[in-house]
Design a protein around this motif. Sequence first.
Motif, mmCIF file in Angstrom:
data_model
loop_
_atom_site.group_PDB
_atom_site.id
_atom_site.type_symbol
_atom_site.label_atom_id
_atom_site.label_comp_id
_atom_site.label_asym_id
_atom_site.label_seq_id
_atom_site.Cartn_x
_atom_site.Cartn_y
_atom_site.Cartn_z
ATOM 1 N N UNK A 95 -11.397 12.346 6.671
ATOM 2 C CA UNK A 95 -11.992 11.556 5.594
ATOM 3 C C UNK A 95 -10.843 10.825 4.913
ATOM 4 N N UNK A 96 -10.999 9.512 4.712
ATOM 5 C CA UNK A 96 -9.929 8.671 4.176
ATOM 6 C C UNK A 96 -10.333 8.086 2.829
ATOM 7 N N UNK A 97 -9.449 8.240 1.848
ATOM 8 C CA UNK A 97 -9.669 7.683 0.522
ATOM 9 C C UNK A 97 -8.465 6.860 0.099
ATOM 10 N N UNK A 98 -8.708 5.870 -0.746
ATOM 11 C CA UNK A 98 -7.643 5.068 -1.329
ATOM 12 C C UNK A 98 -7.599 5.259 -2.838
ATOM 13 N N UNK A 99 -6.388 5.190 -3.403
ATOM 14 C CA UNK A 99 -6.198 5.308 -4.847
ATOM 15 C C UNK A 99 -5.098 4.321 -5.250
ATOM 16 N N UNK A 100 -5.325 3.576 -6.317
ATOM 17 C CA UNK A 100 -4.258 2.725 -6.840
ATOM 18 C C UNK A 100 -3.163 3.615 -7.424
ATOM 19 N N UNK B 99 -5.356 10.840 1.539
ATOM 20 C CA UNK B 99 -5.406 9.981 0.359
ATOM 21 C C UNK B 99 -4.220 9.029 0.429
ATOM 22 N N UNK B 100 -4.532 7.733 0.546
ATOM 23 C CA UNK B 100 -3.509 6.696 0.635
ATOM 24 C C UNK B 100 -3.377 6.007 -0.725
ATOM 25 N N UNK B 101 -2.162 5.858 -1.200
ATOM 26 C CA UNK B 101 -1.927 5.220 -2.488
ATOM 27 C C UNK B 101 -1.502 3.772 -2.267
ATOM 28 N N UNK B 102 -2.141 2.877 -3.018
ATOM 29 C CA UNK B 102 -1.962 1.436 -2.838
ATOM 30 C C UNK B 102 -1.114 0.858 -3.961
ATOM 31 N N UNK B 103 -0.199 -0.037 -3.551
ATOM 32 C CA UNK B 103 0.743 -0.676 -4.459
ATOM 33 C C UNK B 103 0.441 -2.172 -4.513
ATOM 34 N N UNK B 104 0.504 -2.756 -5.705
ATOM 35 C CA UNK B 104 0.152 -4.164 -5.881
ATOM 36 C C UNK B 104 1.390 -5.030 -6.020
ATOM 37 N N UNK B 105 1.427 -6.114 -5.259
ATOM 38 C CA UNK B 105 2.470 -7.129 -5.377
ATOM 39 C C UNK B 105 1.842 -8.413 -5.921
#
Length: 209
Positions: free
Chosen positions: A99-104, A147-153
């Motif tokens: 199961x894959x989730x994303x989090x900022x 849980x993959x953490x996302x970074x904003x550019x």
Amino acid sequence: RSSDLDGLQVQIPKNVSRFLEERSTSRIIECRYREARAFFQLYPDDVSQDGVEFRKKAKALLQLATVTLNAIGVRFWMSSGTCLGWYRQCNIIPYSKDVDLGVFIQDYKSDIIPAFEKAGLSLKHKFGKVEDSLELSFYGEDVKLDIFFFYEEDDHMWNGGTQAKSGKKFKYLFPKFTLCWTEFLELKVRVPCETLDYIEANYGKNWDV
């Protein structure tokens, strides 16, 4: 709560500031039922005992993750294969095995690991760090939760990936996206509003086969 407004009884949110904050991400989108039926006509669904059992365990894990992250106030969305399954076939992909989730990353809290361990999951991997390429993997009842953490550019978003065996690092780029709500497996969860762009960034143009 109920309030009197010029003699009229009206309902107003108990937490007004939270209501106004969430209003901008309150759009609801449905999975594509018609396209899912067409997909299964081309690629019959896996109704084997293994497939059914995995979906049952994955659903339970997604429910547990939803309760756990909601309880500590961490926004998340369905990502990678879990998002693809929702968008392409309105179901969990039986051969995905996780199961894959994303989090900022700005929503990261140090409570995440203790909360999942308290919920009965064990920490399998912790790659990267909060400042760069953080990724958490938990294990519960034969199904892994990533849980993959996302970074904003300035003009894109990205998340890091690390090969467990070699330690080799990767950087996955995504066009900027916002979050919407959907109902999936009797759960209210978030997905990227710009779902097609998100999936194509993850799987390319041939995601639908």
